[in-house]
Design an enzyme around this catalytic site. Structure first.
Site, short mmCIF file in Angstrom:
data_model
loop_
_atom_site.label_atom_id
_atom_site.label_comp_id
_atom_site.label_asym_id
_atom_site.label_seq_id
_atom_site.Cartn_x
_atom_site.Cartn_y
_atom_site.Cartn_z
N HIS A 173 -28.28 43.26 27.56
CA HIS A 173 -29.43 43.61 28.39
C HIS A 173 -30.71 43.31 27.61
O HIS A 173 -30.80 43.63 26.43
CB HIS A 173 -29.36 45.11 28.73
CG HIS A 173 -30.33 45.53 29.79
ND1 HIS A 173 -31.68 45.60 29.56
CD2 HIS A 173 -30.14 45.90 31.08
CE1 HIS A 173 -32.27 46.00 30.68
NE2 HIS A 173 -31.36 46.19 31.62
N CYS B 72 -32.31 41.02 33.81
CA CYS B 72 -32.99 42.18 34.41
C CYS B 72 -34.42 41.78 34.75
O CYS B 72 -35.23 41.53 33.86
CB CYS B 72 -32.94 43.35 33.44
SG CYS B 72 -33.86 44.78 34.04
N HIS C 37 -29.75 42.75 37.14
CA HIS C 37 -30.46 43.96 37.55
C HIS C 37 -31.68 43.52 38.33
O HIS C 37 -32.52 42.79 37.79
CB HIS C 37 -30.95 44.76 36.33
CG HIS C 37 -29.87 45.50 35.60
ND1 HIS C 37 -30.12 46.27 34.49
CD2 HIS C 37 -28.55 45.60 35.83
CE1 HIS C 37 -28.98 46.81 34.07
NE2 HIS C 37 -28.02 46.41 34.86
N ASP D 91 -31.99 48.08 40.64
CA ASP D 91 -32.26 48.94 39.49
C ASP D 91 -33.20 50.05 39.95
O ASP D 91 -33.32 50.30 41.14
CB ASP D 91 -32.83 48.07 38.35
CG ASP D 91 -32.56 48.67 36.98
OD1 ASP D 91 -31.96 49.76 36.92
OD2 ASP D 91 -32.95 48.05 35.98
N HIS D 92 -33.83 50.68 39.03
CA HIS D 92 -34.64 51.87 39.32
C HIS D 92 -35.29 51.88 40.70
O HIS D 92 -35.85 50.88 41.15
CB HIS D 92 -35.78 51.99 38.31
CG HIS D 92 -35.29 51.90 36.91
ND1 HIS D 92 -36.12 51.65 35.87
CD2 HIS D 92 -34.05 51.99 36.40
CE1 HIS D 92 -35.42 51.61 34.76
NE2 HIS D 92 -34.16 51.82 35.06
N TYR E 63 -33.20 56.97 39.33
CA TYR E 63 -31.82 56.85 39.77
C TYR E 63 -31.46 57.74 40.95
O TYR E 63 -30.39 58.33 41.01
CB TYR E 63 -30.87 57.07 38.59
CG TYR E 63 -30.81 55.83 37.72
CD1 TYR E 63 -30.04 54.73 38.11
CD2 TYR E 63 -31.57 55.71 36.55
CE1 TYR E 63 -30.01 53.58 37.35
CE2 TYR E 63 -31.55 54.55 35.79
CZ TYR E 63 -30.75 53.49 36.20
OH TYR E 63 -30.72 52.33 35.47
C1 DNO Z 1 -32.16 51.37 32.40
C2 DNO Z 1 -31.03 50.52 32.08
C3 DNO Z 1 -30.70 50.52 30.61
C4 DNO Z 1 -29.45 49.71 30.36
C5 DNO Z 1 -29.07 49.61 28.95
C6 DNO Z 1 -27.96 48.61 28.78
O1 DNO Z 1 -32.31 51.82 33.48
O2 DNO Z 1 -31.20 49.23 32.57
O3 DNO Z 1 -30.47 51.82 30.21
O4 DNO Z 1 -28.39 50.35 31.00
O5 DNO Z 1 -30.12 49.27 28.17
O6 DNO Z 1 -27.34 48.83 27.58
#
Ligand code: DNO
Length: 348
Positions: free
Chosen positions: A198, A236, A265, A310-311, A324
């Site tokens: 990531h 991401c 992501h 993602d978020h 989340y």
């Molecule tokens: C945040 C995530 C990170 C991700 C880690 C992967 O929301 O994208 O916490 O899970 O960095 O190791």
């Protein structure tokens, strides 16, 4: 692409049943949370997690994360034991049919924000990163914790870690990463697991701690450490896109054509300063990332791997883990699937 959703296991306030009700949802992204960083993830625990998810009519698609012990990042003599544990975890995951593993290689802190409940003009709240506020924060105070962070450090433990990192410069951190990658990737190949590092979030130094998985050049340097599709990336959009010098869509196509995109992501961020950003709804017009172009890029190289929204913001009165919640991430998933359907049918 296969739509997935991050779920924090039994203690997640969101039920698997609700996640399954999101149209187009196929898989779950989760982890073994109750085993300390560095120790082997036991087979029995992975089996139980997989079973629980399958009982709910979903599949366990990705493990995010198998965290990397700090001694590995620091290059301490104890790293060999932790690397062996890491490899053993991969063997266990493979036995359970897990084919994708996400991890990161950033010193001490995982993703970082300055405020978790910034009020947007529509009344929803979002995570933000403000450069000036971050500079005023004391990372040793333990005041800020985020989902996914290892919060088991004592104040003394954290201080000691910060000290240890003083002697690790950029060249050394790359060397330590190289050592790890060269030991782990042959096992990932043997076990047929696609590893997905990531990018750093945000993709720059924080609290004086180095970060190296930050831009196209460094991602290129990373994949060249070990020439195999098993040594791949989590692309991401929110992490890389937080730096205005990163052209995320270009990077996605570039690494997609090289078969190194193993996980995606999708998240939008609105850049509001040199090193300041606000998280936004997934919709292109709400942030600085053009989601249409992102999905089009995935379609262009025939991406068949997992993607997750993602978020999300907190909307409709929802409370819970910052970033989340259920609602905004569900909207994100449906929107991304909508883009994908349109792009696929129109063959754009
Ligand atoms: C945040 C995530 C990170 C991700 C880690 C992967 O929301 O994208 O916490 O899970 O960095 O190791």
């Amino acid at each position: 692409m296969k739509m997935t959703f991050r779920w924090y296991g039994k203690e997640d306030p969101i039920s698997l049943e609700y996640i399954r009700q999101i149209p187009g949802m196929e898989g779950i992204v989760s982890a073994i949370y109750d085993v300390p960083v560095g120790e082997v993830r036991p087979l029995e625990k992975i089996k139980a997690l997989k079973q629980e998810i399958e009982d709910a009519g979903l599949v366990l698609s990705v493990i995010e994360s198998v965290p990397v012990h700090e001694d590995i990042k620091l290059g301490k003599p104890t790293r060999d034991k932790y690397i062996e544990n890491y490899c053993q975890t991969l063997r266990h995951l493979s036995q359970c049919g897990i084919r994708t593993v996400c991890y990161n290689f950033r010193p001490v802190f995982d993703w970082t924000r300055s405020q978790l409940d910034f009020k947007l003009e529509d009344g929803s709240t979002a995570l933000i990163y403000d450069e000036t506020d971050i500079e005023k924060m004391n990372p040793l105070s333990g005041e800020l914790t985020l989902p996914g962070w290892d919060s088991s450090y004592t104040k003394e433990g954290l201080e000691a870690l910060f000290n240890d990192y003083k002697s690790v410069d950029e060249a050394q951190l790359w060397e330590n990463l190289t050592y790890f990658v060269r030991k782990v990737m042959p096992v990932a190949e043997e076990e047929d697991i696609l590893m997905a590092i990531h990018p750093d979030d945000p993709p720059w130094k924080i609290f004086g701690l180095l970060r190296i998985i930050t831009n196209k050049e460094n991602l290129e340097r990373f994949i060249n450490i070990y020439d195999s599709k098993h040594n791949g990336l989590t692309m991401c959009s929110g992490s890389l896109g937080a730096d205005k010098n990163n052209d995320f869509v270009d990077m996605l196509k570039y690494f997609g054509d090289k078969e190194r995109v193993n996980f995606v992501h999708a998240r939008n961020v609105k850049l509001v300063g040199e090193k300041s950003f606000q998280e936004a709804a997934h919709l292109s017009e709400k942030g600085s990332i053009d989601m249409y172009e992102v999905i089009k890029a995935l379609h262009s190289f025939g991406y068949e791997g997992p993607i997750r929204p993602d978020h999300g913001r907190m909307i409709w009165g929802e409370t819970g883990k910052p970033g989340y919640g259920l609602y905004d991430r569900a909207l994100g998933a449906v929107y991304l699937n909508g883009l994908y359907e349109a792009i696929t049918k129109a063959n754009l």
